[in-house]
Design a protein around this motif. Structure first.
Motif, PDB file in Angstrom:
ATOM      1  N   GLU A 131       0.826  -1.201   0.000  1.00 45.82           N
ATOM      2  CA  GLU A 131       0.000   0.000   0.000  1.00 45.82           C
ATOM      3  C   GLU A 131       0.867   1.260   0.000  1.00 45.82           C
ATOM      4  OE1 GLU A 131      -2.316   1.386   3.699  1.00 45.82           O
ATOM      5  OE2 GLU A 131      -3.733   0.141   2.580  1.00 45.82           O
ATOM      6  N   ARG A 132       2.008   1.209   0.649  1.00 43.17           N
ATOM      7  CA  ARG A 132       2.839   2.393   0.869  1.00 43.17           C
ATOM      8  C   ARG A 132       3.836   2.679  -0.257  1.00 43.17           C
ATOM      9  NH1 ARG A 132       6.553   3.338   6.248  1.00 43.17           N
ATOM     10  NH2 ARG A 132       7.240   5.416   5.722  1.00 43.17           N
ATOM     11  N   TYR A 133       4.440   1.631  -0.816  1.00 47.40           N
ATOM     12  CA  TYR A 133       5.512   1.832  -1.784  1.00 47.40           C
ATOM     13  C   TYR A 133       5.071   1.499  -3.201  1.00 47.40           C
ATOM     14  CZ  TYR A 133       8.494   2.024   2.306  1.00 47.40           C
ATOM     15  OH  TYR A 133       9.066   2.374   3.498  1.00 47.40           O
ATOM     16  N   PRO A 134       5.625   2.207  -4.195  1.00 46.38           N
ATOM     17  CA  PRO A 134       5.355   1.859  -5.598  1.00 46.38           C
ATOM     18  C   PRO A 134       6.022   0.524  -5.931  1.00 46.38           C
ATOM     19  CG  PRO A 134       6.975   3.614  -5.466  1.00 46.38           C
ATOM     20  CD  PRO A 134       6.490   3.364  -4.072  1.00 46.38           C
ATOM     21  N   ALA A 135       5.623  -0.071  -7.025  1.00 46.40           N
ATOM     22  CA  ALA A 135       6.047  -1.429  -7.382  1.00 46.40           C
ATOM     23  C   ALA A 135       7.561  -1.637  -7.360  1.00 46.40           C
ATOM     24  CB  ALA A 135       5.496  -1.796  -8.752  1.00 46.40           C
ATOM     25  N   GLY A 136       8.340  -0.703  -7.821  1.00 50.73           N
ATOM     26  CA  GLY A 136       9.788  -0.889  -7.876  1.00 50.73           C
ATOM     27  C   GLY A 136      10.467  -0.948  -6.521  1.00 50.73           C
ATOM     28  N   ARG A 137       9.837  -0.452  -5.483  1.00 54.07           N
ATOM     29  CA  ARG A 137      10.449  -0.416  -4.159  1.00 54.07           C
ATOM     30  C   ARG A 137       9.899  -1.481  -3.208  1.00 54.07           C
ATOM     31  NH1 ARG A 137      10.687   5.746  -2.202  1.00 54.07           N
ATOM     32  NH2 ARG A 137      12.936   5.853  -2.430  1.00 54.07           N
ATOM     33  N   GLN A 138       8.836  -2.141  -3.580  1.00 52.73           N
ATOM     34  CA  GLN A 138       8.201  -3.102  -2.687  1.00 52.73           C
ATOM     35  C   GLN A 138       9.114  -4.279  -2.342  1.00 52.73           C
ATOM     36  OE1 GLN A 138       4.697  -4.085  -4.827  1.00 52.73           O
ATOM     37  NE2 GLN A 138       3.639  -2.199  -4.266  1.00 52.73           N
ATOM     38  N   LEU A 139       9.797  -4.823  -3.323  1.00 57.27           N
ATOM     39  CA  LEU A 139      10.642  -5.982  -3.064  1.00 57.27           C
ATOM     40  C   LEU A 139      11.775  -5.650  -2.102  1.00 57.27           C
ATOM     41  CD1 LEU A 139      10.799  -7.684  -6.557  1.00 57.27           C
ATOM     42  CD2 LEU A 139       9.458  -8.338  -4.566  1.00 57.27           C
ATOM     43  N   LEU A 169      15.599  -4.503   3.089  1.00 51.65           N
ATOM     44  CA  LEU A 169      16.649  -3.602   2.627  1.00 51.65           C
ATOM     45  C   LEU A 169      16.160  -2.165   2.693  1.00 51.65           C
ATOM     46  CD1 LEU A 169      17.727  -5.661  -0.509  1.00 51.65           C
ATOM     47  CD2 LEU A 169      18.711  -5.739   1.779  1.00 51.65           C
ATOM     48  N   ALA A 170      15.331  -1.893   3.661  1.00 52.73           N
ATOM     49  CA  ALA A 170      14.617  -0.628   3.730  1.00 52.73           C
ATOM     50  C   ALA A 170      15.522   0.579   3.906  1.00 52.73           C
ATOM     51  CB  ALA A 170      13.598  -0.674   4.856  1.00 52.73           C
ATOM     52  N   ARG A 171      16.709   0.426   4.431  1.00 57.90           N
ATOM     53  CA  ARG A 171      17.576   1.576   4.672  1.00 57.90           C
ATOM     54  C   ARG A 171      18.677   1.730   3.617  1.00 57.90           C
ATOM     55  NH1 ARG A 171      15.360   5.364   7.791  1.00 57.90           N
ATOM     56  NH2 ARG A 171      14.305   4.403   9.517  1.00 57.90           N
ATOM     57  N   LEU A 172      18.696   0.875   2.624  1.00 55.14           N
ATOM     58  CA  LEU A 172      19.716   0.993   1.587  1.00 55.14           C
ATOM     59  C   LEU A 172      19.375   2.140   0.642  1.00 55.14           C
ATOM     60  CD1 LEU A 172      20.396  -2.717   0.657  1.00 55.14           C
ATOM     61  CD2 LEU A 172      21.755  -1.230   2.103  1.00 55.14           C
ATOM     62  N   PRO A 173      20.385   2.900   0.235  1.00 57.25           N
ATOM     63  CA  PRO A 173      20.104   3.993  -0.702  1.00 57.25           C
ATOM     64  C   PRO A 173      19.615   3.465  -2.045  1.00 57.25           C
ATOM     65  CG  PRO A 173      22.467   3.771  -0.301  1.00 57.25           C
ATOM     66  CD  PRO A 173      21.774   2.784   0.587  1.00 57.25           C
ATOM     67  N   ILE A 174      18.799   4.252  -2.688  1.00 58.78           N
ATOM     68  CA  ILE A 174      18.261   3.882  -3.990  1.00 58.78           C
ATOM     69  C   ILE A 174      18.829   4.861  -5.012  1.00 58.78           C
ATOM     70  CG2 ILE A 174      16.137   3.704  -5.344  1.00 58.78           C
ATOM     71  CD1 ILE A 174      14.734   2.945  -2.772  1.00 58.78           C
ATOM     72  N   ALA A 175      19.277   4.331  -6.139  1.00 63.39           N
ATOM     73  CA  ALA A 175      19.877   5.155  -7.170  1.00 63.39           C
ATOM     74  C   ALA A 175      18.951   6.316  -7.556  1.00 63.39           C
ATOM     75  CB  ALA A 175      20.207   4.329  -8.399  1.00 63.39           C
ATOM     76  N   GLY A 176      19.470   7.537  -7.558  1.00 60.96           N
ATOM     77  CA  GLY A 176      18.696   8.687  -7.938  1.00 60.96           C
ATOM     78  C   GLY A 176      17.939   9.315  -6.798  1.00 60.96           C
ATOM     79  N   HIS A 177      18.071   8.741  -5.621  1.00 57.38           N
ATOM     80  CA  HIS A 177      17.367   9.278  -4.443  1.00 57.38           C
ATOM     81  C   HIS A 177      18.365   9.435  -3.313  1.00 57.38           C
ATOM     82  CE1 HIS A 177      13.426   8.617  -6.231  1.00 57.38           C
ATOM     83  NE2 HIS A 177      13.882   7.474  -6.661  1.00 57.38           N
ATOM     84  N   ASP A 178      18.267  10.505  -2.578  1.00 58.46           N
ATOM     85  CA  ASP A 178      19.171  10.741  -1.454  1.00 58.46           C
ATOM     86  C   ASP A 178      18.797   9.896  -0.241  1.00 58.46           C
ATOM     87  OD1 ASP A 178      20.654  12.595  -2.851  1.00 58.46           O
ATOM     88  OD2 ASP A 178      19.408  14.282  -2.179  1.00 58.46           O
ATOM     89  N   GLU A 179      17.519   9.623  -0.096  1.00 56.84           N
ATOM     90  CA  GLU A 179      17.070   8.876   1.086  1.00 56.84           C
ATOM     91  C   GLU A 179      16.853   7.406   0.714  1.00 56.84           C
ATOM     92  OE1 GLU A 179      13.449   9.332  -1.225  1.00 56.84           O
ATOM     93  OE2 GLU A 179      15.006  10.745  -0.743  1.00 56.84           O
ATOM     94  N   GLY A 180      16.988   6.546   1.690  1.00 52.75           N
ATOM     95  CA  GLY A 180      16.666   5.139   1.493  1.00 52.75           C
ATOM     96  C   GLY A 180      15.219   4.906   1.847  1.00 52.75           C
ATOM     97  N   LEU A 181      14.796   3.688   1.707  1.00 51.44           N
ATOM     98  CA  LEU A 181      13.441   3.340   2.100  1.00 51.44           C
ATOM     99  C   LEU A 181      13.373   3.278   3.618  1.00 51.44           C
ATOM    100  CD1 LEU A 181      12.721   0.397  -0.330  1.00 51.44           C
ATOM    101  CD2 LEU A 181      11.738   2.659  -0.408  1.00 51.44           C
ATOM    102  N   ASP A 182      12.258   3.637   4.180  1.00 50.76           N
ATOM    103  CA  ASP A 182      12.085   3.514   5.622  1.00 50.76           C
ATOM    104  C   ASP A 182      10.766   2.827   5.915  1.00 50.76           C
ATOM    105  OD1 ASP A 182      10.651   5.673   4.682  1.00 50.76           O
ATOM    106  OD2 ASP A 182      10.773   6.764   6.575  1.00 50.76           O
ATOM    107  N   CYS A 183      10.850   1.596   6.399  1.00 51.81           N
ATOM    108  CA  CYS A 183       9.641   0.820   6.729  1.00 51.81           C
ATOM    109  C   CYS A 183       9.164   1.169   8.113  1.00 51.81           C
ATOM    110  CB  CYS A 183       9.923  -0.666   6.677  1.00 51.81           C
ATOM    111  SG  CYS A 183      10.197  -1.263   5.012  1.00 51.81           S
TER     112      CYS A 183
END
Length: 93
Positions: free
Chosen positions: A65-73, A79-93
């Motif tokens: 519900e919270r994340y778009p398809a590319g970030r759900q996995l 891996l919620a705190r790993l940086p994502i290419a093109g984004h300064d912040e990582g995912l935060d669950c």
């Protein structure tokens, strides 16, 4: 929760082919040619498994519900705190 316990009891007890809820609140385990009442330890184990499964399902629902398809996995894999290419912040669950 009662229905879930009945679903998990057969897989937790060796040789069990089915389970049913008795009128008095006890659970019956069915085996080939016989049946018996479930022990408190068996019911506790099934309750624990059912609650863990319900918790995991709720967590997955919230992530989808919270994340778009590319970030759900990544979120599901922890891996919620790993940086994502093109984004300064990582995912935060």
């Amino acid at each position: 929760m009662m229905t879930q316990i009945i679903e998990y009891l057969p897989s937790l007890v060796a040789g069990c082919v089915g389970a049913a809820n008795q009128v008095d609140g006890a659970y019956r385990l069915d085996f080939v040619g016989s049946s018996r009442l479930a022990t408190a330890a068996e019911i506790l184990a099934a309750t624990k498994v059912a609650r863990i499964a319900a918790s995991r399902a709720e967590c997955s629902r919230r992530i989808f519900e919270r994340y778009p398809a590319g970030r759900q996995l990544s979120a599901l894999a922890g891996l919620a705190r790993l940086p994502i290419a093109g984004h300064d912040e990582g995912l935060d669950c």
